[in-house]
Design a protein around this motif. Structure first.
Motif, PDB file in Angstrom:
ATOM      1  N   VAL A 269     -23.986 -44.495  56.497  1.00  0.00           N
ATOM      2  CA  VAL A 269     -23.095 -45.470  57.129  1.00  0.00           C
ATOM      3  C   VAL A 269     -23.856 -46.772  57.378  1.00  0.00           C
ATOM      4  O   VAL A 269     -23.378 -47.864  57.077  1.00  0.00           O
ATOM      5  N   ASP A 276     -15.234 -45.679  55.904  1.00  0.00           N
ATOM      6  CA  ASP A 276     -14.036 -44.977  56.370  1.00  0.00           C
ATOM      7  C   ASP A 276     -12.970 -44.995  55.288  1.00  0.00           C
ATOM      8  O   ASP A 276     -12.747 -46.016  54.650  1.00  0.00           O
ATOM      9  N   SER A 277     -12.335 -43.860  55.115  1.00  0.00           N
ATOM     10  CA  SER A 277     -11.225 -43.802  54.171  1.00  0.00           C
ATOM     11  C   SER A 277     -10.286 -42.702  54.641  1.00  0.00           C
ATOM     12  O   SER A 277     -10.650 -41.524  54.612  1.00  0.00           O
ATOM     13  N   GLU A 278      -9.139 -43.082  55.117  1.00  0.00           N
ATOM     14  CA  GLU A 278      -8.148 -42.142  55.648  1.00  0.00           C
ATOM     15  C   GLU A 278      -8.773 -41.177  56.648  1.00  0.00           C
ATOM     16  O   GLU A 278      -8.548 -39.971  56.581  1.00  0.00           O
ATOM     17  N   GLY A 279      -9.576 -41.694  57.522  1.00  0.00           N
ATOM     18  CA  GLY A 279     -10.166 -40.876  58.582  1.00  0.00           C
ATOM     19  C   GLY A 279     -11.439 -40.159  58.175  1.00  0.00           C
ATOM     20  O   GLY A 279     -12.199 -39.695  59.019  1.00  0.00           O
ATOM     21  N   LYS A 281     -15.222 -39.960  55.935  1.00  0.00           N
ATOM     22  CA  LYS A 281     -16.294 -40.854  55.501  1.00  0.00           C
ATOM     23  C   LYS A 281     -16.564 -40.545  54.020  1.00  0.00           C
ATOM     24  O   LYS A 281     -16.836 -39.388  53.655  1.00  0.00           O
ATOM     25  N   SER A 303     -11.999 -35.653  57.800  1.00  0.00           N
ATOM     26  CA  SER A 303     -11.388 -36.373  58.923  1.00  0.00           C
ATOM     27  C   SER A 303     -11.564 -35.597  60.234  1.00  0.00           C
ATOM     28  O   SER A 303     -11.719 -36.191  61.282  1.00  0.00           O
TER      29      SER A 303
END
Ligand code: ARG
Length: 573
Positions: A269, A276-279, A281, A303
């Motif tokens: 990160v 982030d992608s739809e909740g 990583k 997620s």
């Protein structure tokens, strides 16, 4: 120095003397047509192209500068500019006598990741290839003096373990002992799966247990440990039966990287690699974009917060580089995980977990097929347990050996049958080009003819029986070799090539080259033995000793080669 290395050096010198710029290489190879020579050097063609001159004339110029006195008898230019080299027999004989060091001049620390089964179920035939191919490479690299670190990346941490510990809890609650409940891991898995699918309450519990397990809950951890202990013990037993060099100390399972997963995620990160992608990583890799240009996604955290196979593999990579100090890391995993491995390697490098000079290699392999050309299954269509397959191999070998040699005692037969049966399975696999699928065929692998383990083991016993008959100790035997018959030369030449083959396999990790070599060696021995009497009356003592020396070296090389494949030899069969 091997003959090939020596020739390479001399030809490179001659090329330089002939005014050829140094990046041009001799392109030396074993001759495709032995009637024209032993080796051929094809470098004149490429060099001529670069210098824009006639290749045959350039080949002649190389020859004019080439000094192979006492090494080669004949040097000939053929075709568009090949140089054919025929070795001198005395040189070859003398090479046989010199002890060529098989150890690498550049010993490295090499991590070999192999076998690595998931512990939720019993080992099945799908684990065979990784286990035996990886083991043969570990043996070879160790033989060459590298610091080999075997790593068994067992799968002990996935979602299935919630289900399995919930099931185990059920059994223990009814007063059953863990050992007994887990006596048949396959059945146990099926039972728990049935509960999971049919009983929503059980399923909820199972899901809760995975989370609890991964966050360190003691109760779940205890149940899990009981399950893992039984499953690991089962696998270690299989390794022993298979004569595979994996033991408890090589187990570095997925769970052992759990403590580092947060750190891996934080590093990704922080470097902007995981986003982030739809909740979740996710690392998006443009390097592996599809044909529409969409980058390849690798999820490193779900997620719900859970980590994945890829996350553990990244932590594992850091461990292998940072703690184990690997120069080279080899992964023997099914071709179906190629994308996963590419994602892990690329991400590992981008995140600077791995320095550029460390070699990351996924050595993939194809699938073992049944006689119908579909992945190998039981008659009923289930997966074949590895344990059952090994039992059948030994039973079949037992039948064969007792038919072939009825004079053997039952104890002898038992020992021989194990070596023949297990050897046959391993060799059948190792002798096929790694990346191809292959058909599992009992009759072919147990045949005493052709490129099989029984053929090589039998060739070995035949040579050993010559020494018994001669009442000579094969181990300590040493005599000067004189090569007169063509079959003697062919055999001697083959013997000198062993290390070259090993060097190649240590690089490309295709062990079938060792098998092909051993088969050719054993065949060369058989023709030699047919044509060149050893112990017959009338053979003078110098010739007899020379031939015994060829016999001894053939036996040693076959035994050494098979040992590198994890296959044992015997005195009789
Ligand atoms: N447990 C995995 C499987 O059965 C194989 C693990 C291979 N090693 C690795 N570092 N990913 O598919």
């Amino acid at each position: 120095m091997s003959i090939k290395a020596l020739l390479n050096q001399r030809i490179a010198d001659a090329m330089q003397a002939a005014g050829i710029p140094s990046p041009c290489s001799p392109m030396l190879a074993l001759s495709g047509k032995p009637q024209f020579g032993d080796y051929q050097a094809n470098g004149a063609m490429g060099a001529a192209k670069q210098l824009k001159t006639n290749p045959r004339e350039l080949a002649q110029k190389i020859l004019d500068n080439l000094d192979l006195d006492g090494i080669a008898d004949k040097l000939e230019i053929a075709g568009p500019g090949f140089i054919n080299i025929t070795l001198n027999n005395d040189f070859l004989a003398q090479q046989l006598g010199t002890d060529i060091d098989h150890r690498s001049a550049d010993p490295q620390t090499i991590v070999v990741d192999y076998s690595s089964p998931n512990l939720a179920k019993e080992m099945h035939v799908g684990h065979l290839r990784s286990t035996i191919i990886g083991d043969s490479l570990a043996r070879l690299l160790e033989y060459q003096g590298h610091n080999v670190i075997r790593q068994n990346h067992m799968g002990d941490w996935g979602t299935q373990f919630g289900m399995l510990i919930a099931e185990l809890e059920l059994h223990l609650g009814e007063g059953e002992q863990a050992d007994l409940a887990l006596n048949d891991l396959e059945k146990f898995y099926q039972q728990s799966k049935k509960h999971f699918d049919a009983d929503p309450e059980f399923a909820d519990k199972a899901r809760a247990y995975v989370v609890k397990l991964q966050s360190g809950d003691q109760h779940c951890r205890n149940l899990w440990q009981k399950f893992i202990d039984v499953s690991v013990a089962h696998n270690l037993e299989i390794y022993q039966q298979l004569n595979v060099g994996l033991a408890a100390q090589h187990i570095a399972p997925e769970s052992s990287y759990n403590h580092d997963l947060d750190n891996v995620l934080a590093a990704l990160v922080e470097q902007g690699l995981a986003v982030d992608s739809e909740g979740a990583k996710v690392v998006f890799l443009g390097e592996l974009a599809d044909k529409n240009g969409d980058p390849s996604p690798m999820i490193v955290q779900k997620s719900g917060g859970g980590f994945l196979y890829a996350t553990s593999d990244l932590a594992c990579l850091r461990h292998r580089v940072g703690t184990l100090q690997a120069d080279r890391i080899l992964y023997f995993i099914d071709a179906r995980q190629s994308l996963h491995m590419k994602q892990v390697f690329i991400t590992g490098r981008k995140a600077s977990f791995v320095a550029p000079d460390i070699s990351l290699e996924h050595h993939a392999f194809g699938t073992m097929m049944g006689p119908d050309g579909k992945p190998f299954k039981t008659r009923a269509g289930g997966t074949v347990k590895l344990a059952d397959l090994l039992v059948e191999a030994v039973e079949r070998a037992e039948k064969l050996v007792s038919e072939k040699n009825p004079d053997l005692s039952s104890e002898e037969i038992a020992v021989i049958a194990r070596k023949v049966g297990i050897g046959a399975i391993k060799y059948a696999d190792l002798s096929k080009t790694r990346t191809n699928d292959y058909i599992f065929d009992w009759d072919a692998m147990l045949s005493f003819e052709g490129n099989t383990s029984p053929y090589l083991q039998y060739a070995y016993t035949r040579i050993r029986s010559i020494f018994r008959k001669a009442q000579v100790d094969a181990e300590g035997f040493s005599a000067p070799v004189k090569l007169t018959e063509p079959q003697e030369k062919v055999l001697a030449f083959k013997l000198t090539q062993f290390n070259e083959v090993l060097n190649q396999v240590a690089q490309d990790c295709y062990p079938h080259s060792i098998c092909t070599y051993l088969y050719e060696l054993a065949s060369a021995f058989m023709s030699f033995y047919e044509q060149c009497p050893v112990l017959k009356d009338g053979v003078d003592s110098a010739t007899q000793h020379s031939r015994l020396q060829l016999c001894a070296q053939s036996a040693n090389t076959i035994a050494q080669g098979l040992d590198l494949l994890g296959i044992e030899v015997m005195e009789k069969m």
